[in-house]
Design an enzyme around this catalytic site. Structure first.
Site, PDB file in Angstrom:
ATOM      1  N   GLY A  58       0.804  -1.229   0.000  1.00 21.26           N
ATOM      2  CA  GLY A  58       0.000   0.000   0.000  1.00 21.26           C
ATOM      3  C   GLY A  58       0.834   1.273   0.000  1.00 21.26           C
ATOM      4  O   GLY A  58       0.290   2.371   0.102  1.00 21.26           O
ATOM      5  N   TYR A  90      38.009   1.969   4.599  1.00 26.13           N
ATOM      6  CA  TYR A  90      36.587   1.992   4.971  1.00 26.13           C
ATOM      7  C   TYR A  90      36.392   2.711   6.309  1.00 26.13           C
ATOM      8  O   TYR A  90      35.527   3.587   6.449  1.00 26.13           O
ATOM      9  CB  TYR A  90      36.087   0.544   5.030  1.00 26.13           C
ATOM     10  CG  TYR A  90      34.644   0.352   5.413  1.00 26.13           C
ATOM     11  CD1 TYR A  90      33.614   0.882   4.643  1.00 26.13           C
ATOM     12  CD2 TYR A  90      34.294  -0.404   6.538  1.00 26.13           C
ATOM     13  CE1 TYR A  90      32.278   0.675   4.983  1.00 26.13           C
ATOM     14  CE2 TYR A  90      32.967  -0.625   6.878  1.00 26.13           C
ATOM     15  CZ  TYR A  90      31.964  -0.076   6.110  1.00 26.13           C
ATOM     16  OH  TYR A  90      30.645  -0.288   6.443  1.00 26.13           O
ATOM     17  N   ALA A  96      36.943   6.480   6.053  1.00 31.77           N
ATOM     18  CA  ALA A  96      35.838   7.190   5.392  1.00 31.77           C
ATOM     19  C   ALA A  96      34.603   7.229   6.284  1.00 31.77           C
ATOM     20  O   ALA A  96      33.917   8.260   6.369  1.00 31.77           O
ATOM     21  CB  ALA A  96      35.525   6.528   4.051  1.00 31.77           C
ATOM     22  N   LYS A  97      34.285   6.110   6.959  1.00 27.89           N
ATOM     23  CA  LYS A  97      33.116   6.110   7.856  1.00 27.89           C
ATOM     24  C   LYS A  97      33.336   7.052   9.042  1.00 27.89           C
ATOM     25  O   LYS A  97      32.388   7.664   9.542  1.00 27.89           O
ATOM     26  CB  LYS A  97      32.836   4.683   8.359  1.00 27.89           C
ATOM     27  CG  LYS A  97      32.192   3.765   7.325  1.00 27.89           C
ATOM     28  CD  LYS A  97      30.753   4.169   7.012  1.00 27.89           C
ATOM     29  CE  LYS A  97      30.044   3.148   6.145  1.00 27.89           C
ATOM     30  NZ  LYS A  97      28.738   3.626   5.661  1.00 27.89           N
ATOM     31  N   GLU A 102      23.556  12.706  16.776  1.00 28.39           N
ATOM     32  CA  GLU A 102      23.807  11.447  17.494  1.00 28.39           C
ATOM     33  C   GLU A 102      24.306  10.370  16.537  1.00 28.39           C
ATOM     34  O   GLU A 102      24.045  10.399  15.345  1.00 28.39           O
ATOM     35  CB  GLU A 102      22.521  10.958  18.175  1.00 28.39           C
ATOM     36  CG  GLU A 102      22.037  11.863  19.284  1.00 28.39           C
ATOM     37  CD  GLU A 102      23.037  11.998  20.423  1.00 28.39           C
ATOM     38  OE1 GLU A 102      23.856  11.076  20.620  1.00 28.39           O
ATOM     39  OE2 GLU A 102      22.999  13.034  21.115  1.00 28.39           O
TER      40      GLU A 102
HETATM   41  P1  NAP Z   1      24.936  -3.921  -0.111  1.00 32.43           P
HETATM   42  O1  NAP Z   1      24.027  -5.034   0.238  1.00 32.43           O
HETATM   43  O2  NAP Z   1      26.257  -4.220  -0.732  1.00 32.43           O
HETATM   44  O3  NAP Z   1      24.120  -2.929  -1.056  1.00 32.43           O
HETATM   45  C1  NAP Z   1      24.754  -1.808  -1.593  1.00 32.43           C
HETATM   46  C2  NAP Z   1      23.713  -0.919  -2.243  1.00 32.43           C
HETATM   47  O4  NAP Z   1      24.373   0.258  -2.712  1.00 32.43           O
HETATM   48  C3  NAP Z   1      23.049  -1.556  -3.469  1.00 32.43           C
HETATM   49  O5  NAP Z   1      21.711  -1.103  -3.518  1.00 32.43           O
HETATM   50  C4  NAP Z   1      23.869  -0.985  -4.623  1.00 32.43           C
HETATM   51  O6  NAP Z   1      23.124  -0.897  -5.847  1.00 32.43           O
HETATM   52  C5  NAP Z   1      24.105   0.412  -4.099  1.00 32.43           C
HETATM   53  N1  NAP Z   1      25.252   1.093  -4.696  1.00 32.43           N
HETATM   54  C6  NAP Z   1      26.540   0.678  -4.805  1.00 32.43           C
HETATM   55  N2  NAP Z   1      27.295   1.633  -5.362  1.00 32.43           N
HETATM   56  C7  NAP Z   1      26.451   2.672  -5.627  1.00 32.43           C
HETATM   57  C8  NAP Z   1      26.621   3.937  -6.226  1.00 32.43           C
HETATM   58  N3  NAP Z   1      27.826   4.354  -6.633  1.00 32.43           N
HETATM   59  N4  NAP Z   1      25.529   4.737  -6.390  1.00 32.43           N
HETATM   60  C9  NAP Z   1      24.294   4.325  -5.966  1.00 32.43           C
HETATM   61  N5  NAP Z   1      24.079   3.141  -5.368  1.00 32.43           N
HETATM   62  C10 NAP Z   1      25.155   2.328  -5.224  1.00 32.43           C
HETATM   63  O7  NAP Z   1      25.271  -2.983   1.167  1.00 32.43           O
HETATM   64  P2  NAP Z   1      24.905  -3.216   2.702  1.00 32.43           P
HETATM   65  O8  NAP Z   1      25.798  -4.264   3.249  1.00 32.43           O
HETATM   66  O9  NAP Z   1      23.434  -3.320   2.888  1.00 32.43           O
HETATM   67  O10 NAP Z   1      25.422  -1.830   3.323  1.00 32.43           O
HETATM   68  C11 NAP Z   1      24.586  -0.690   3.353  1.00 32.43           C
HETATM   69  C12 NAP Z   1      25.217   0.358   4.271  1.00 32.43           C
HETATM   70  O11 NAP Z   1      25.355  -0.178   5.594  1.00 32.43           O
HETATM   71  C13 NAP Z   1      26.612   0.802   3.847  1.00 32.43           C
HETATM   72  O12 NAP Z   1      26.759   2.185   4.092  1.00 32.43           O
HETATM   73  C14 NAP Z   1      27.526  -0.005   4.736  1.00 32.43           C
HETATM   74  O13 NAP Z   1      28.762   0.603   4.933  1.00 32.43           O
HETATM   75  C15 NAP Z   1      26.701  -0.048   6.005  1.00 32.43           C
HETATM   76  N6  NAP Z   1      27.034  -1.175   6.881  1.00 32.43           N
HETATM   77  C16 NAP Z   1      26.797  -2.448   6.459  1.00 32.43           C
HETATM   78  C17 NAP Z   1      27.111  -3.500   7.313  1.00 32.43           C
HETATM   79  C18 NAP Z   1      26.865  -4.930   6.919  1.00 32.43           C
HETATM   80  O14 NAP Z   1      27.376  -5.816   7.609  1.00 32.43           O
HETATM   81  N7  NAP Z   1      26.098  -5.203   5.876  1.00 32.43           N
HETATM   82  C19 NAP Z   1      27.676  -3.235   8.568  1.00 32.43           C
HETATM   83  C20 NAP Z   1      27.901  -1.926   8.955  1.00 32.43           C
HETATM   84  C21 NAP Z   1      27.561  -0.893   8.102  1.00 32.43           C
HETATM   85  P3  NAP Z   1      23.108  -2.129  -6.920  1.00 32.43           P
HETATM   86  O15 NAP Z   1      22.311  -3.236  -6.251  1.00 32.43           O
HETATM   87  O16 NAP Z   1      22.428  -1.580  -8.116  1.00 32.43           O
HETATM   88  O17 NAP Z   1      24.552  -2.500  -7.139  1.00 32.43           O
END
Ligand code: NAP
Length: 248
Positions: A53, A155, A158-159, A237
Site C-alpha cells: 500500500g 573503509y 571514510a566512515k 547522534e
Molecule cells: P549492499 O548489500 O552491498 O548494497 C549496496 C547498495 O548500494 C546496493 O543497492 C547498490 O546498488 C548500491 N550502490 C553501490 N554503489 C552505488 C553507487 N555508486 N551509487 C548508488 N548506489 C550504489 O550494502 P549493505 O551491506 O546493505 O550496506 C549498506 C550500508 O550499511 C553501507 O553504508 C555499509 O557501509 C553499512 N554497513 C553495512 C554493514 C553490513 O554488515 N552489511 C555493517 C555496517 C555498516 P546495486 O544493487 O544496483 O549494485
C-alpha cells in the site's frame, strides 16, 4: 504523489538500504529507491512497497558522482516531490587490505561513497528543507568506527570522516529544523558477504550480547524512528544498532 513526505534512500535495491526503504514506506513516506546497476532488485523493492500500500519509485544513479547526485535529486523532485528525508546508505565494495598493500585509490573510493557523494546530495536537499524549516538526514555509518578492525583502514577512515561530518552539519542545520544523525549497524551479512566463512559469522554472533545477528529491518526501524516527528529533538547522534556488540 499524494502529499506524502518523500524519502530518498541511496543504495536501496538490496541489503540494509532495502530494509530502510521498506521501513520508511510503512511509516508513510513515499520512497525514492536509488540503485546503481541492479534494476531488477530495485524494481522488486518498489513492488514490495506498493504491494503493502506504499508509494515508491526506482531511480538509477551513481551517487559517487556530484553531477549524477544532483540529477538524481532533480529526478526525485520531479517524479515524487521535494525530499523530506535523505538516507545516505549506498556502498560499493569495501577493500580488505593490510597497510602495505593499501593505495590511494582504495581511500579515494571509500571517500567518494561516504563523504563526497553525500556532500553533493546534502547540498541538493538542504535549501528546500531550510525553507520548510523541517528535514531529516540520516547517514548509515558502521561499528568499524568503534572497533577499527585490521585491514579496513580505507573503509574505517571514510566512515569516521562521515560520522564527523554528520555532527558538524547537525550543528549547522539544527537551527533550521533539520536533524542530522548517524545509524551505525553491526555486521549484517548480505549478498556481498557470500564468501564469508560460516565459522567467522558464528564467531561474530557469539560476541553479540543479544545473541543474534542484526537484520536490515533492525536498521530500518532505527532510521524510521530518526525520520519521524518523535525524533525532532535528536541531532548529531550516532545510534549504534549492534545488539550490544559495541558496548565495549
Ligand atoms: P549492499 O548489500 O552491498 O548494497 C549496496 C547498495 O548500494 C546496493 O543497492 C547498490 O546498488 C548500491 N550502490 C553501490 N554503489 C552505488 C553507487 N555508486 N551509487 C548508488 N548506489 C550504489 O550494502 P549493505 O551491506 O546493505 O550496506 C549498506 C550500508 O550499511 C553501507 O553504508 C555499509 O557501509 C553499512 N554497513 C553495512 C554493514 C553490513 O554488515 N552489511 C555493517 C555496517 C555498516 P546495486 O544493487 O544496483 O549494485
Amino acid at each position: 504523489m499524494n502529499g506524502a513526505p518523500v524519502a530518498l534512500v541511496t543504495g536501496a535495491s538490496r541489503g540494509i538500504g532495502a530494509g530502510i526503504a521498506e521501513a520508511l514506506a510503512r511509516t508513510g513516506y513515499g520512497v525514492a529507491v536509488n540503485y546503481l546497476c541492479d534494476h531488477r532488485a530495485a524494481a522488486a523493492v518498489v513492488e514490495r512497497i506498493r504491494a503493502g500500500g506504499g508509494v515508491a519509485r526506482a531511480f538509477q544513479a551513481d551517487v559517487t558522482s556530484t553531477s549524477a547526485a544532483q540529477a538524481l535529486h532533480e529526478d526525485v523532485r520531479r517524479e515524487l516531490g521535494e525530499v523530506h528525508a535523505l538516507v545516505l546508505n549506498a556502498t560499493g565494495p569495501q577493500p580488505d587490505v593490510p597497510l602495505d598493500d593499501l593505495d590511494r585509490k582504495d581511500l579515494q573510493d571509500q571517500l567518494d561513497h561516504f563523504v563526497l557523494g553525500p556532500l553533493a546530495l546534502v547540498q541538493a536537499v538542504v535549501p528546500a528543507m531550510r525553507e520548510r524549516r523541517a528535514g531529516r538526514i540520516v547517514f548509515i555509518g558502521s561499528e568499524v568506527v568503534d572497533l577499527a578492525p585490521a585491514h579496513t583502514a580505507a573503509y574505517t577512515a571514510a566512515k569516521s570522516a562521515q560520522a564527523a561530518m554528520a555532527r558538524v552539519w547537525a550543528r549547522e542545520l539544527a537551527p533550521h529544523g533539520i536533524t542530522v544523525n548517524t545509524v551505525s549497524p553491526g555486521f549484517i551479512p548480505g549478498d556481498r558477504h557470500r564468501d564469508t566463512p560460516q565459522a567467522a559469522i558464528e564467531d561474530y554472533t557469539a560476541q553479540v550480547p543479544a545473541g543474534r545477528l542484526g537484520t536490515a529491518s533492525d536498521i530500518g526501524a532505527a532510521v524510521a524512528f530518526l525520520c519521524s516527528e518523535a525524533a525532532a529533538f535528536i541531532a548529531g547522534e550516532r545510534l549504534r544498532v549492534t545488539g550490544g556488540h559495541t558496548i565495549g
